[in-house]
Design a protein around this motif. Sequence first.
Motif, PDB file in Angstrom:
ATOM      1  N   LYS A 179       2.469  53.398  51.295  1.00 10.59           N
ATOM      2  CA  LYS A 179       3.899  53.710  51.310  1.00 10.59           C
ATOM      3  C   LYS A 179       4.518  53.590  52.695  1.00 10.59           C
ATOM      4  O   LYS A 179       5.753  53.579  52.818  1.00 10.59           O
ATOM      5  N   ALA A 183       6.771  50.450  52.642  1.00  8.44           N
ATOM      6  CA  ALA A 183       8.040  50.582  51.934  1.00  8.44           C
ATOM      7  C   ALA A 183       8.980  51.542  52.660  1.00  8.44           C
ATOM      8  O   ALA A 183      10.181  51.268  52.790  1.00  8.44           O
ATOM      9  N   GLU A 236      14.718  61.706  50.098  1.00 10.43           N
ATOM     10  CA  GLU A 236      14.044  60.872  49.101  1.00 10.43           C
ATOM     11  C   GLU A 236      13.499  61.744  47.987  1.00 10.43           C
ATOM     12  O   GLU A 236      13.064  62.872  48.216  1.00 10.43           O
ATOM     13  N   SER A 238      10.673  62.311  46.338  1.00  4.67           N
ATOM     14  CA  SER A 238       9.243  62.032  46.489  1.00  4.67           C
ATOM     15  C   SER A 238       8.505  63.312  46.810  1.00  4.67           C
ATOM     16  O   SER A 238       9.013  64.169  47.529  1.00  4.67           O
ATOM     17  N   THR A 281       5.346  58.578  50.160  1.00  2.26           N
ATOM     18  CA  THR A 281       6.638  58.093  50.666  1.00  2.26           C
ATOM     19  C   THR A 281       7.324  59.195  51.467  1.00  2.26           C
ATOM     20  O   THR A 281       7.879  58.946  52.545  1.00  2.26           O
ATOM     21  N   THR A 325      16.840  56.646  50.793  1.00  4.87           N
ATOM     22  CA  THR A 325      16.064  55.401  50.709  1.00  4.87           C
ATOM     23  C   THR A 325      15.875  54.918  49.280  1.00  4.87           C
ATOM     24  O   THR A 325      15.676  53.723  49.046  1.00  4.87           O
ATOM     25  N   GLN A 335      13.526  55.055  46.640  1.00  7.61           N
ATOM     26  CA  GLN A 335      12.337  54.229  46.429  1.00  7.61           C
ATOM     27  C   GLN A 335      12.186  53.702  45.002  1.00  7.61           C
ATOM     28  O   GLN A 335      11.561  52.660  44.786  1.00  7.61           O
ATOM     29  N   ASN A 340      11.801  48.160  48.741  1.00  2.00           N
ATOM     30  CA  ASN A 340      10.464  48.666  48.448  1.00  2.00           C
ATOM     31  C   ASN A 340       9.552  47.489  48.094  1.00  2.00           C
ATOM     32  O   ASN A 340       8.489  47.298  48.687  1.00  2.00           O
ATOM     33  N   THR A 348       5.616  53.592  41.990  1.00  2.00           N
ATOM     34  CA  THR A 348       6.998  53.095  41.949  1.00  2.00           C
ATOM     35  C   THR A 348       7.039  51.634  41.548  1.00  2.00           C
ATOM     36  O   THR A 348       8.112  51.091  41.296  1.00  2.00           O
TER      37      THR A 348
END
Length: 440
Positions: free
Chosen positions: A44, A47, A68, A70, A74, A148, A150, A156, A186
């Motif tokens: 990650k 990305a 994010e 996540s 990430t 971001t 993702q 990404n 993802t």
Amino acid sequence: MRYDSITEAIGNTPLVRIDPDVHGLTHIDLYAKLELLNPFGSVKDRAAWNMARPLLAAATERGSQVVELSSGNTAKALAVLAGMHGLTFKSVTNRMRIPEIKDLLLLLGAEIEELPGQSECLDPTATDDPLTLFHRTLSEPGTACLHTDQYFNPRNTEAHLTGTGPEIVKDLDGRAPDWFIACVGTAGSSTGVARVLREHDPSVRVVGLVAAKSDFVPGIRTIDEAHEVGLFDPGTYDSIETVGSDEAIEGMLTLNRRCGILAGPTGGAAYFGALRQLRAADAELTERRSAVFIVCDRVESYLGYVRERRPDLFGRPRRANSPADLSDAEVHQAPSADVTEARTWLDSGRPPLVVDLRSSFAYAALHIDGSVNIVDELFEELLRGGLPFSRSRPVLLVCPVGEKSARYAALLTRMGHPDVRSLTGGIIAWRDAGAPLVRD
């Protein structure tokens, strides 16, 4: 090598050949792409840097917060990148399932916000889900945050179109491998790498690995969850196969102990899935072929996850009454009730106790009136001491889509409970049928 910034060390990870004495394949050279050697520890990193890089200068000027959805690698990479630029980072999720990752994020100065969600991951189709609403707010033009995104950001995938994929081809002397095996999270890495490899050789076979529906493997989604990810395209893969936590840990142990690769369970799942795919093909080959899988991250962050499932590896006895011991047949045959049957049962003269196994945040968002919330990890702990309910009390188990509840219904049945059932389709099926739900 000398670098002016740690970000210059992202990428150009080694491609390592797995010893044939370990994997046992006769005609196939199996290679591991060691993404765990990126500076922040995972695939990650690529990305995160590719998504954040063009926005960081403006965000630094504004003093924006990086945000994010996540709870894993990430988030970890973005927390580091945000800190390097004097910015704060917020991880938004509805469940932090790996305690070591949560602790590391806090150590890196991240803010963690756990929002209620009806399922365990972002579902863009659930228009009243708080996590989905938060995602939409972040995605609106003019937001003050650096989001971001993702799950839907093409950068990404682009990180692997320009980095991971070309590196594999270069390290194989300008050739694409015959097989590429990738875990689906993802879907950015599997999509980007597959596209590059097929540009070099359209005959490359791409195998996507997803988690078994009633199981949990860090970094890997179930097939239902994968379909909720904006970057996921089933057409990317020649086949999509499932892998379970036990298989992931077995593969991880082989990489750790026999290959010197300190892979986590995701890399172990990729290795196990690769061998399962390649063994049948290997028996029919007469010429050399090659295959590549990705080792996504390192084992150290998952010691608690492994200890919970394999305490014997740490010198402790295996736990009693564990759902991991169930066979697929037992789970398939678990007693169940669809929404209509469950509603009739609840209105009967002997209604069941409804146990909602979702996170407390998901339960708070929407739940069946009168149900009790026992998060699945806690429920599993309760079962180790024996049946937590009287045998005379019927029980209806509820989870997001019905897979986890089916596994626990099978286990309670094995333990001797005479009347326990799983809600078929889970809380999502209940919601979609228009059955009543209440909110805390």
